[in-house]
Every structure is written in C-alpha cells, then in structure tokens.
Write a protein that holds these residues in place. Structure first.
Motif, PDB file in Angstrom:
ATOM      1  N   THR A   8       0.828  -1.208   0.000  1.00  0.00           N
ATOM      2  CA  THR A   8       0.000   0.000   0.000  1.00  0.00           C
ATOM      3  C   THR A   8       0.862   1.258   0.000  1.00  0.00           C
ATOM      4  O   THR A   8       0.655   2.153  -0.825  1.00  0.00           O
ATOM      5  N   THR A   9       1.825   1.319   0.879  1.00  0.00           N
ATOM      6  CA  THR A   9       2.674   2.512   0.988  1.00  0.00           C
ATOM      7  C   THR A   9       3.429   2.770  -0.312  1.00  0.00           C
ATOM      8  O   THR A   9       3.413   3.880  -0.847  1.00  0.00           O
ATOM      9  N   ILE A  10       4.091   1.762  -0.819  1.00  0.00           N
ATOM     10  CA  ILE A  10       4.875   1.906  -2.048  1.00  0.00           C
ATOM     11  C   ILE A  10       3.954   2.059  -3.254  1.00  0.00           C
ATOM     12  O   ILE A  10       4.223   2.845  -4.166  1.00  0.00           O
ATOM     13  N   SER A 145      15.541  -3.540   2.728  1.00  0.00           N
ATOM     14  CA  SER A 145      16.972  -3.257   2.780  1.00  0.00           C
ATOM     15  C   SER A 145      17.361  -1.870   2.290  1.00  0.00           C
ATOM     16  O   SER A 145      18.537  -1.571   2.175  1.00  0.00           O
ATOM     17  N   ASP A 146      16.395  -1.032   1.989  1.00  0.00           N
ATOM     18  CA  ASP A 146      16.737   0.247   1.384  1.00  0.00           C
ATOM     19  C   ASP A 146      15.804   1.343   1.882  1.00  0.00           C
ATOM     20  O   ASP A 146      14.732   1.075   2.410  1.00  0.00           O
ATOM     21  N   ARG A 147      16.223   2.595   1.660  1.00  0.00           N
ATOM     22  CA  ARG A 147      15.379   3.736   2.001  1.00  0.00           C
ATOM     23  C   ARG A 147      14.196   3.806   1.046  1.00  0.00           C
ATOM     24  O   ARG A 147      14.275   3.375  -0.106  1.00  0.00           O
ATOM     25  N   PHE A 148      13.117   4.377   1.497  1.00  0.00           N
ATOM     26  CA  PHE A 148      11.873   4.470   0.733  1.00  0.00           C
ATOM     27  C   PHE A 148      12.103   5.108  -0.647  1.00  0.00           C
ATOM     28  O   PHE A 148      11.670   4.569  -1.667  1.00  0.00           O
ATOM     29  N   ASP A 149      12.789   6.253  -0.675  1.00  0.00           N
ATOM     30  CA  ASP A 149      13.033   6.948  -1.948  1.00  0.00           C
ATOM     31  C   ASP A 149      13.829   6.076  -2.912  1.00  0.00           C
ATOM     32  O   ASP A 149      13.562   6.064  -4.111  1.00  0.00           O
ATOM     33  N   ASN A 150      14.809   5.360  -2.387  1.00  0.00           N
ATOM     34  CA  ASN A 150      15.607   4.470  -3.239  1.00  0.00           C
ATOM     35  C   ASN A 150      14.766   3.322  -3.785  1.00  0.00           C
ATOM     36  O   ASN A 150      14.949   2.894  -4.927  1.00  0.00           O
ATOM     37  N   LEU A 152      11.572   3.431  -4.472  1.00  0.00           N
ATOM     38  CA  LEU A 152      10.734   3.973  -5.546  1.00  0.00           C
ATOM     39  C   LEU A 152      11.531   4.124  -6.839  1.00  0.00           C
ATOM     40  O   LEU A 152      11.047   3.776  -7.922  1.00  0.00           O
ATOM     41  N   LEU A 153      12.751   4.619  -6.733  1.00  0.00           N
ATOM     42  CA  LEU A 153      13.606   4.750  -7.912  1.00  0.00           C
ATOM     43  C   LEU A 153      13.923   3.384  -8.519  1.00  0.00           C
ATOM     44  O   LEU A 153      13.906   3.213  -9.744  1.00  0.00           O
ATOM     45  N   LYS A 154      14.190   2.412  -7.655  1.00  0.00           N
ATOM     46  CA  LYS A 154      14.491   1.053  -8.110  1.00  0.00           C
ATOM     47  C   LYS A 154      13.292   0.451  -8.852  1.00  0.00           C
ATOM     48  O   LYS A 154      13.437  -0.170  -9.902  1.00  0.00           O
ATOM     49  N   ILE A 155      12.106   0.660  -8.323  1.00  0.00           N
ATOM     50  CA  ILE A 155      10.893   0.137  -8.955  1.00  0.00           C
ATOM     51  C   ILE A 155      10.684   0.772 -10.324  1.00  0.00           C
ATOM     52  O   ILE A 155      10.426   0.070 -11.313  1.00  0.00           O
ATOM     53  N   GLU A 156      10.825   2.077 -10.395  1.00  0.00           N
ATOM     54  CA  GLU A 156      10.647   2.761 -11.684  1.00  0.00           C
ATOM     55  C   GLU A 156      11.678   2.282 -12.702  1.00  0.00           C
ATOM     56  O   GLU A 156      11.350   2.051 -13.870  1.00  0.00           O
ATOM     57  N   LYS A 157      12.912   2.095 -12.262  1.00  0.00           N
ATOM     58  CA  LYS A 157      13.966   1.597 -13.145  1.00  0.00           C
ATOM     59  C   LYS A 157      13.642   0.181 -13.631  1.00  0.00           C
ATOM     60  O   LYS A 157      13.778  -0.129 -14.819  1.00  0.00           O
ATOM     61  N   GLU A 158      13.203  -0.674 -12.720  1.00  0.00           N
ATOM     62  CA  GLU A 158      12.868  -2.062 -13.074  1.00  0.00           C
ATOM     63  C   GLU A 158      11.684  -2.120 -14.042  1.00  0.00           C
ATOM     64  O   GLU A 158      11.654  -2.960 -14.939  1.00  0.00           O
ATOM     65  N   ILE A 159      10.705  -1.242 -13.849  1.00  0.00           N
ATOM     66  CA  ILE A 159       9.554  -1.196 -14.764  1.00  0.00           C
ATOM     67  C   ILE A 159      10.024  -0.815 -16.165  1.00  0.00           C
ATOM     68  O   ILE A 159       9.628  -1.445 -17.161  1.00  0.00           O
ATOM     69  N   LYS A 160      10.883   0.202 -16.265  1.00  0.00           N
ATOM     70  CA  LYS A 160      11.402   0.620 -17.573  1.00  0.00           C
ATOM     71  C   LYS A 160      12.184  -0.505 -18.242  1.00  0.00           C
ATOM     72  O   LYS A 160      12.024  -0.772 -19.433  1.00  0.00           O
TER      73      LYS A 160
END
Length: 166
Positions: A8-10, A145-150, A152-160
């Motif tokens: 939910t949060t992410i 294992s990571d900060r929230f902002d990181n 989100l960036l990781k998810i966007e990168k993986e989606i791309k």
C-alpha cells in the motif's frame, strides 16, 4: 507480497509518480461489501473473503491502468494469479521475516495475525506463499533493505527495463 511488505505505501507513491490511479483490493472489497475485512473473516469466513478478492480483481481489470495493491493471500487461488498476471506488470515486494513482523505488529486489524507468535505466523505465510508470488512476478523488490526513496527509484527503473525487454 505478504502483509507488511509495503504494497500500500509503495503502491500509492508509485501510482502518484506514474500518474496512475491507485487501487487497494482490500479497500475495494470493503467499499463494495460495506464490511471491514476483519468482519468478513469473522462473520463469513476466509472462503467468502477470497471470493470477494476474485470479484474485485475482475472489476478492477475492466478499469483504467492503475497501480494495484492486493491482499497478501490473493495468490492462494489460481484464478486470482491468472487474473493478476493478465493485468500488467506484477511486482513482488518481499522483506525479511523480522522486518515484516516489526511492521505488522503495529496493526491489530489483521485477521490472520490474531495468534500468539506473530513472527512464526509471518514466517509460515511467507514460506507458504513465496512460490505463488514468484510464479506471477515480473519484478522482485526487497523492501526491507533500502530507504523508501531508493525503493521507488528502483521500482521505476525495473519497470522501464521490463518494458524494454518485453
């Protein structure tokens, strides 16, 4: 992922970043039935709740592109796994049992956690469902294992990356 993995949060933040709607299947079920999830479990049982999850997925599938957070047990039904896989990119959020236990211990409204040993229940659910999540996952993200902002960036990168390789 299982409860407490960050769906939910992410999901909310990812939806906002992608300019998509955000839908939580549990909230959708509560809206349609007029009952809290814990009440459905208590009064009508888990089987009824799992049926409501399937109906919710079918309704959501007809709607606009969205980021969808599902209940952790939605993968228990093959029909639900097939629906989810057919809806778009599936991201499995995972975290260590101790991290999940810490997160979910704060919330007393989780019907499956009305047990003596929450950590043991989290471990059991995680092990029971892991292969089902992996069966439908396009992307796996460790949320512990990571900060929230990181994250989100990781998810966007993986989606791309996923879209490029598809």
């Amino acid at each position: 992922g299982i409860m407490g993995s960050g769906k939910t949060t992410i999901g909310k933040k990812t939806a906002k970043n992608l300019n998509y709607n955000f839908i939580d299947t549990d909230q959708e079920i509560e809206r349609i039935t007029g009952m809290k999830i814990s009440d459905i479990f208590r009064k009508e049982g888990e089987l009824r709740f799992r049926s409501e999850e399937t109906l919710a997925l079918k309704r959501i599938k007809k709607g606009p592109p969205s980021v969808i957070a599902t209940g952790g047990g939605i993968v228990l039904k093959k029909e639900n796994r097939d629906l989810i896989k057919d809806m778009g990119i599936v991201i499995y959020l995972v975290a260590d049992v101790d991290i999940i236990t810490e997160r979910v211990s704060r919330n007393k409204n989780r019907p499956l956690l009305r047990v003596e040993n929450i950590r043991e229940k989290v471990k059991q659910l995680s092990e029971q469902r892991k292969d089902l999540y992996l069966e439908i996952a396009d992307i796996v993200i460790d949320t512990g294992s990571d900060r929230f902002d990181n994250l989100l960036l990781k998810i966007e990168k993986e989606i791309k990356l996923f879209k490029q390789n598809k």
